[in-house]
Motif scaffolding. Sequence first.
Motif, mmCIF file in Angstrom:
data_model
loop_
_atom_site.group_PDB
_atom_site.id
_atom_site.type_symbol
_atom_site.label_atom_id
_atom_site.label_comp_id
_atom_site.label_asym_id
_atom_site.label_seq_id
_atom_site.Cartn_x
_atom_site.Cartn_y
_atom_site.Cartn_z
ATOM 1 N N GLU A 1 45.220 83.011 24.699
ATOM 2 C CA GLU A 1 46.378 83.389 25.510
ATOM 3 C C GLU A 1 47.563 82.441 25.327
ATOM 4 O O GLU A 1 48.712 82.880 25.244
ATOM 5 C CB GLU A 1 45.966 83.428 26.981
ATOM 6 N N HIS A 2 47.302 81.150 25.257
ATOM 7 C CA HIS A 2 48.394 80.181 25.287
ATOM 8 C C HIS A 2 48.676 79.472 23.963
ATOM 9 O O HIS A 2 49.833 79.212 23.640
ATOM 10 C CB HIS A 2 48.127 79.121 26.362
ATOM 11 N N ILE A 3 47.658 79.125 23.212
ATOM 12 C CA ILE A 3 47.851 78.334 21.996
ATOM 13 C C ILE A 3 47.955 79.213 20.749
ATOM 14 O O ILE A 3 48.780 78.951 19.869
ATOM 15 C CB ILE A 3 46.712 77.300 21.824
ATOM 16 N N ALA A 4 47.154 80.251 20.655
ATOM 17 C CA ALA A 4 47.152 81.107 19.455
ATOM 18 C C ALA A 4 48.532 81.671 19.116
ATOM 19 O O ALA A 4 48.920 81.666 17.941
ATOM 20 C CB ALA A 4 46.119 82.217 19.595
ATOM 21 N N PRO A 5 49.324 82.138 20.087
ATOM 22 C CA PRO A 5 50.650 82.640 19.725
ATOM 23 C C PRO A 5 51.556 81.565 19.113
ATOM 24 O O PRO A 5 52.324 81.845 18.192
ATOM 25 C CB PRO A 5 51.227 83.147 21.052
ATOM 26 N N ARG B 1 45.002 81.546 7.753
ATOM 27 C CA ARG B 1 45.291 81.685 9.182
ATOM 28 C C ARG B 1 44.020 81.405 9.992
ATOM 29 O O ARG B 1 44.071 80.791 11.055
ATOM 30 C CB ARG B 1 45.847 83.081 9.480
ATOM 31 N N GLU B 2 42.888 81.860 9.477
ATOM 32 C CA GLU B 2 41.616 81.645 10.172
ATOM 33 C C GLU B 2 41.280 80.152 10.249
ATOM 34 O O GLU B 2 40.817 79.675 11.286
ATOM 35 C CB GLU B 2 40.489 82.412 9.474
ATOM 36 N N GLU B 3 41.499 79.413 9.150
ATOM 37 C CA GLU B 3 41.240 77.970 9.183
ATOM 38 C C GLU B 3 42.155 77.283 10.198
ATOM 39 O O GLU B 3 41.720 76.380 10.917
ATOM 40 C CB GLU B 3 41.453 77.348 7.794
ATOM 41 N N LEU B 4 43.413 77.717 10.254
ATOM 42 C CA LEU B 4 44.348 77.113 11.196
ATOM 43 C C LEU B 4 43.938 77.414 12.638
ATOM 44 O O LEU B 4 43.961 76.525 13.488
ATOM 45 C CB LEU B 4 45.775 77.597 10.933
ATOM 46 N N HIS B 5 43.537 78.658 12.919
ATOM 47 C CA HIS B 5 43.100 78.985 14.282
ATOM 48 C C HIS B 5 41.823 78.240 14.654
ATOM 49 O O HIS B 5 41.700 77.735 15.776
ATOM 50 C CB HIS B 5 42.912 80.487 14.460
ATOM 51 N N LEU B 6 40.894 78.138 13.723
ATOM 52 C CA LEU B 6 39.669 77.396 13.999
ATOM 53 C C LEU B 6 39.994 75.937 14.312
ATOM 54 O O LEU B 6 39.489 75.364 15.276
ATOM 55 C CB LEU B 6 38.699 77.483 12.817
ATOM 56 N N ALA B 7 40.876 75.345 13.517
ATOM 57 C CA ALA B 7 41.273 73.953 13.745
ATOM 58 C C ALA B 7 41.929 73.787 15.114
ATOM 59 O O ALA B 7 41.611 72.850 15.856
ATOM 60 C CB ALA B 7 42.221 73.484 12.647
ATOM 61 N N GLU C 1 41.615 75.734 17.791
ATOM 62 C CA GLU C 1 40.651 75.942 18.870
ATOM 63 C C GLU C 1 39.718 74.743 18.995
ATOM 64 O O GLU C 1 39.407 74.303 20.106
ATOM 65 C CB GLU C 1 39.864 77.234 18.663
ATOM 66 N N GLN C 2 39.290 74.181 17.873
ATOM 67 C CA GLN C 2 38.446 72.986 17.942
ATOM 68 C C GLN C 2 39.213 71.823 18.564
ATOM 69 O O GLN C 2 38.645 71.061 19.357
ATOM 70 C CB GLN C 2 37.953 72.597 16.544
ATOM 71 N N TYR C 3 40.470 71.684 18.199
ATOM 72 C CA TYR C 3 41.248 70.575 18.749
ATOM 73 C C TYR C 3 41.319 70.670 20.274
ATOM 74 O O TYR C 3 41.115 69.680 20.979
ATOM 75 C CB TYR C 3 42.662 70.541 18.166
ATOM 76 N N PHE C 4 41.607 71.843 20.780
ATOM 77 C CA PHE C 4 41.824 71.997 22.215
ATOM 78 C C PHE C 4 40.551 72.202 23.020
ATOM 79 O O PHE C 4 40.562 72.000 24.222
ATOM 80 C CB PHE C 4 42.802 73.144 22.480
ATOM 81 N N PRO D 1 36.114 69.274 12.439
ATOM 82 C CA PRO D 1 37.243 69.133 11.509
ATOM 83 C C PRO D 1 38.594 69.356 12.190
ATOM 84 O O PRO D 1 39.582 68.723 11.837
ATOM 85 C CB PRO D 1 36.975 70.206 10.452
ATOM 86 N N GLY D 2 38.632 70.226 13.189
ATOM 87 C CA GLY D 2 39.876 70.512 13.894
ATOM 88 C C GLY D 2 40.452 69.325 14.627
ATOM 89 O O GLY D 2 41.639 69.322 14.973
ATOM 90 N N ASN D 3 39.660 68.298 14.863
ATOM 91 C CA ASN D 3 40.167 67.084 15.503
ATOM 92 C C ASN D 3 41.274 66.447 14.675
ATOM 93 O O ASN D 3 42.045 65.646 15.185
ATOM 94 C CB ASN D 3 39.048 66.069 15.723
#
Length: 187
Positions: free
Chosen positions: A98-102, A156-162, A164-167, A175-177
């Motif tokens: 809802e908040h970060i993906a866009p 785009r999938e790698e960026l979203h995974l990163a 989501e992992q970060y947050f 790896p998203g850290n």
Amino acid sequence: MPNDVLRRKMAHLFALLDVDDDGTVDKMDYTASADRLVTAFGFAPGSAESRRVRERYAKLWDEVTLPMDADGDERVDVAEFAAGFDTFVTARGEGYREHIAPVADAFYDLMDTDGDGRITRTEYLRMAGSAFRMTETDGQAAFDHLDLDSNGWLSREELHLANEQYFRSPDEHSPGNWLFGPLPASL
């Protein structure tokens, strides 16, 4: 309550977003980050790309960051920021989508300067340095961790995974850290 890894990630991101280094984040910090990003990619201030990034940053400020402001001064300190991300994103099921993906999608579209659906190392480094004041060395290391299949570009999938992992991930080794460079060892 976020664990130590999540608290360190939020403190790190907070420091990167605090453009004027005054110990708080306000709407001006978000606007400045958006403007630096679109300028680094060569878009004019009134362009559609510029408006889109500014609108996403403004929405993130209005819907996520401003409600974190516990004392009503329209400025968010690091404690409010960490607690707020826990409430709005980390602990909430759809908080990331809802908040970060866009915002992540707007970044991806802006970074993909040639429209090939891939973020190259050069494109990532330009974003990391402009929007998040990362050094080239930190940006290089981050890209290496985020490029999960080692093909030399981010999907785009790698960026979203990163993101989501970060947050959301409490795992020290996700790896998203690395999304915003190396994490500080402690708070």
